[in-house]
Design an enzyme around this catalytic site. Sequence first.
Site, PDB file in Angstrom:
ATOM      1  N   ASN A   7      -9.872 -23.702  29.134  1.00  0.00           N
ATOM      2  CA  ASN A   7      -9.092 -22.805  28.363  1.00  0.00           C
ATOM      3  C   ASN A   7      -8.266 -22.070  29.447  1.00  0.00           C
ATOM      4  O   ASN A   7      -8.879 -21.194  30.042  1.00  0.00           O
ATOM      5  CB  ASN A   7      -9.974 -21.938  27.527  1.00  0.00           C
ATOM      6  CG  ASN A   7      -9.102 -21.008  26.685  1.00  0.00           C
ATOM      7  OD1 ASN A   7      -7.947 -20.947  26.989  1.00  0.00           O
ATOM      8  ND2 ASN A   7      -9.742 -19.927  25.770  1.00  0.00           N
ATOM      9  N   LYS A  14     -11.174 -20.491  31.909  1.00  0.00           N
ATOM     10  CA  LYS A  14     -12.498 -20.685  31.357  1.00  0.00           C
ATOM     11  C   LYS A  14     -12.838 -22.168  30.935  1.00  0.00           C
ATOM     12  O   LYS A  14     -12.179 -22.948  30.672  1.00  0.00           O
ATOM     13  CB  LYS A  14     -12.519 -19.909  29.861  1.00  0.00           C
ATOM     14  CG  LYS A  14     -12.453 -18.556  30.034  1.00  0.00           C
ATOM     15  CD  LYS A  14     -12.683 -17.980  28.861  1.00  0.00           C
ATOM     16  CE  LYS A  14     -12.403 -16.174  28.726  1.00  0.00           C
ATOM     17  NZ  LYS A  14     -11.430 -15.854  27.290  1.00  0.00           N
ATOM     18  N   ARG A  86      -7.371 -26.322  25.180  1.00  0.00           N
ATOM     19  CA  ARG A  86      -7.051 -25.571  24.384  1.00  0.00           C
ATOM     20  C   ARG A  86      -5.644 -25.236  24.504  1.00  0.00           C
ATOM     21  O   ARG A  86      -5.300 -24.753  25.757  1.00  0.00           O
ATOM     22  CB  ARG A  86      -7.780 -24.136  24.417  1.00  0.00           C
ATOM     23  CG  ARG A  86      -7.396 -23.055  23.170  1.00  0.00           C
ATOM     24  CD  ARG A  86      -7.957 -21.833  23.390  1.00  0.00           C
ATOM     25  NE  ARG A  86      -7.441 -20.839  22.232  1.00  0.00           N
ATOM     26  CZ  ARG A  86      -7.052 -19.657  22.571  1.00  0.00           C
ATOM     27  NH1 ARG A  86      -7.625 -19.118  23.487  1.00  0.00           N
ATOM     28  NH2 ARG A  86      -6.981 -18.804  21.312  1.00  0.00           N
ATOM     29  N   ARG A 233      -2.444  -4.152  19.625  1.00  0.00           N
ATOM     30  CA  ARG A 233      -1.396  -4.721  18.769  1.00  0.00           C
ATOM     31  C   ARG A 233      -1.410  -3.877  17.728  1.00  0.00           C
ATOM     32  O   ARG A 233      -2.427  -3.664  16.970  1.00  0.00           O
ATOM     33  CB  ARG A 233      -1.333  -6.293  18.576  1.00  0.00           C
ATOM     34  CG  ARG A 233      -0.978  -6.889  19.713  1.00  0.00           C
ATOM     35  CD  ARG A 233      -1.087  -8.439  19.597  1.00  0.00           C
ATOM     36  NE  ARG A 233      -2.278  -9.042  20.524  1.00  0.00           N
ATOM     37  CZ  ARG A 233      -2.902 -10.083  20.465  1.00  0.00           C
ATOM     38  NH1 ARG A 233      -2.416 -11.187  19.617  1.00  0.00           N
ATOM     39  NH2 ARG A 233      -3.812 -10.451  21.230  1.00  0.00           N
ATOM     40  N   ASP A 274     -11.094  -0.952  23.621  1.00  0.00           N
ATOM     41  CA  ASP A 274     -12.494  -1.742  23.345  1.00  0.00           C
ATOM     42  C   ASP A 274     -13.409  -0.997  22.134  1.00  0.00           C
ATOM     43  O   ASP A 274     -13.550   0.443  22.202  1.00  0.00           O
ATOM     44  CB  ASP A 274     -13.350  -1.268  24.707  1.00  0.00           C
ATOM     45  CG  ASP A 274     -14.644  -2.287  24.744  1.00  0.00           C
ATOM     46  OD1 ASP A 274     -15.534  -2.049  23.530  1.00  0.00           O
ATOM     47  OD2 ASP A 274     -15.038  -2.840  25.647  1.00  0.00           O
ATOM     48  N   GLY A 322     -16.050 -11.136  19.321  1.00  0.00           N
ATOM     49  CA  GLY A 322     -16.663  -9.945  19.616  1.00  0.00           C
ATOM     50  C   GLY A 322     -16.800  -8.673  18.760  1.00  0.00           C
ATOM     51  O   GLY A 322     -18.097  -8.414  18.648  1.00  0.00           O
ATOM     52  N   GLU A 325     -18.947 -10.127  15.445  1.00  0.00           N
ATOM     53  CA  GLU A 325     -20.219 -10.584  15.658  1.00  0.00           C
ATOM     54  C   GLU A 325     -21.273  -9.274  16.114  1.00  0.00           C
ATOM     55  O   GLU A 325     -22.269  -9.438  15.946  1.00  0.00           O
ATOM     56  CB  GLU A 325     -20.295 -11.473  16.851  1.00  0.00           C
ATOM     57  CG  GLU A 325     -20.013 -13.092  16.339  1.00  0.00           C
ATOM     58  CD  GLU A 325     -19.602 -13.927  17.430  1.00  0.00           C
ATOM     59  OE1 GLU A 325     -20.149 -13.549  18.624  1.00  0.00           O
ATOM     60  OE2 GLU A 325     -18.385 -14.568  17.677  1.00  0.00           O
TER      61      GLU A 325
HETATM   62  P1  ADP Z   1     -11.326 -12.108  22.930  1.00  0.00           P
HETATM   63  O1  ADP Z   1     -10.383 -12.196  21.895  1.00  0.00           O
HETATM   64  O2  ADP Z   1     -10.498 -11.686  24.297  1.00  0.00           O
HETATM   65  O3  ADP Z   1     -11.851 -13.653  22.896  1.00  0.00           O
HETATM   66  P2  ADP Z   1     -13.878 -10.876  22.233  1.00  0.00           P
HETATM   67  O4  ADP Z   1     -13.910 -12.002  21.152  1.00  0.00           O
HETATM   68  O5  ADP Z   1     -14.579 -11.367  22.942  1.00  0.00           O
HETATM   69  O6  ADP Z   1     -12.322 -11.225  22.539  1.00  0.00           O
HETATM   70  O7  ADP Z   1     -13.867  -9.739  21.529  1.00  0.00           O
HETATM   71  C1  ADP Z   1     -13.782  -8.572  22.396  1.00  0.00           C
HETATM   72  C2  ADP Z   1     -13.974  -7.477  21.826  1.00  0.00           C
HETATM   73  O8  ADP Z   1     -15.268  -7.288  21.071  1.00  0.00           O
HETATM   74  C3  ADP Z   1     -14.169  -6.027  22.958  1.00  0.00           C
HETATM   75  O9  ADP Z   1     -12.684  -5.526  23.030  1.00  0.00           O
HETATM   76  C4  ADP Z   1     -14.975  -5.101  22.270  1.00  0.00           C
HETATM   77  O10 ADP Z   1     -14.166  -4.221  21.519  1.00  0.00           O
HETATM   78  C5  ADP Z   1     -15.757  -5.997  21.040  1.00  0.00           C
HETATM   79  N1  ADP Z   1     -16.966  -5.807  21.325  1.00  0.00           N
HETATM   80  C6  ADP Z   1     -17.992  -6.591  22.072  1.00  0.00           C
HETATM   81  N2  ADP Z   1     -19.320  -6.363  21.841  1.00  0.00           N
HETATM   82  C7  ADP Z   1     -19.618  -5.125  21.131  1.00  0.00           C
HETATM   83  C8  ADP Z   1     -20.231  -4.234  20.733  1.00  0.00           C
HETATM   84  N3  ADP Z   1     -21.555  -4.651  20.990  1.00  0.00           N
HETATM   85  N4  ADP Z   1     -19.951  -3.458  19.715  1.00  0.00           N
HETATM   86  C9  ADP Z   1     -18.469  -3.550  19.151  1.00  0.00           C
HETATM   87  N5  ADP Z   1     -17.703  -3.988  19.606  1.00  0.00           N
HETATM   88  C10 ADP Z   1     -17.981  -4.906  20.546  1.00  0.00           C
END
Ligand code: ADP
Length: 389
Positions: A7, A14, A86, A233, A274, A322, A325
């Site tokens: 990726n 990655k 990807r 966004r 975040d 993220g 989950e």
């Molecule tokens: P990407 O779209 O870059 O693949 P991810 O699917 O890894 O991103 O999601 C990243 C986001 O997930 C982070 O910006 C954060 O806001 C959120 N995140 C990660 N861990 C937690 C958590 N324990 N609680 C709440 N939000 C989280």
Amino acid sequence: MKVLVLNSGSSSLKFQLFEMPQGKVLVKGLAERIGEETGRFKANDYEVIEKIPTHKEALELLTAYLLNPAHHIIKDKSEIKIVGHRVVHGGNTFVQPTIIDAAVKSKIKDLFSLAPLHNPANLTGIETAEEIFPQATQIAVFDTAFHQTIPQINHQYAIPEKFYKAGIRKYGFHGISHQYVSREANKRLGKTNTKVITLHLGNGASATAVLNGKSYDTSMGFGPMNGLIMGTRSGDIDQSIIFYLVQKMGYSLEEVQNILNKKSGMTALAGSNDLRDVETAAGKGDQKAQLALEMYAGAIKKYIGNYTAQMDGLDALVFTAGIGENSETVRALATKNLTYLGLEIDSEKNNAPHVFKGDITGKQSKVKVWVIPTNEELEIAQQAFALIK
Ligand code: ADP
């Protein structure tokens, strides 16, 4: 058979190496800050901080790691039979995983204008992998492909037809993830004639209505800015705001693009992209952060209503990526007061979904609610492997 999945981003790469068909992960890692003064390369437990000038050096670090006898992974590069890539944008051209040849590369290039941040980096990854693994079959798996089943009623915009003919339509993104988790949902439902909504909530975020295993509608469109509120966004806004910013407030189009892409969403509402920061601030009583969370979840809920209406029902709602989950707060807020549609979650299970195999469905709920970790790399490996087999 060993399948390497790549990726490639503009400054990152990655990777995961799988043993297929078992799907066993042999190596997982990334190279980041490629082209910067100091880069970082990580593969399993091995880490090195050094300048990584281009993607080529990143892949050379990876092959050195793979060939190192101490790691017992491969003895010769020819053991890697497939490299799966990807690729973000496949336009109307690519609806399936595709073996890469000169014609395919040229079409990926033609699509640069539709995905200027992603497709060029993806092509760099492909060309570098061809150089480093010349004996492997290179296969592209497209993030838009899953959404090519979206019917015209949902993929055409109500603007003059000449633009539709010029390729301006809804393409959708995160397709590899939506496909992976919706298939997992159908396995759990034990049937394929299903009505599922998948919520991919990461830095970017999108919702998809998956009808009978196929994408029927999705919240991102021609580009990846609209739909749900995201980290930086805006999600859905009124188009007239763009004209107002340019014509009345003197912003350039580039500035507006930058604002809507990089300075909006949770960053604009709560000062951080975040979600963990936003949740912490909300927990301390910060009202902007609390409102931001309500708005974030509210946008999701609008799409749950929309897609349930379009599919005339709902069997399962899936949270992934993220935020999906990990954030019990977002899951709870987005599913609050949906009892009219027979959907409720179990708050104890929501707070510890891993204990309950991701099943957070409430006792009275007619709709299943699941937290299913996405696995885009495995999905790419499976699709690439199936194509060769
Ligand atoms: P990407 O779209 O870059 O693949 P991810 O699917 O890894 O991103 O999601 C990243 C986001 O997930 C982070 O910006 C954060 O806001 C959120 N995140 C990660 N861990 C937690 C958590 N324990 N609680 C709440 N939000 C989280």
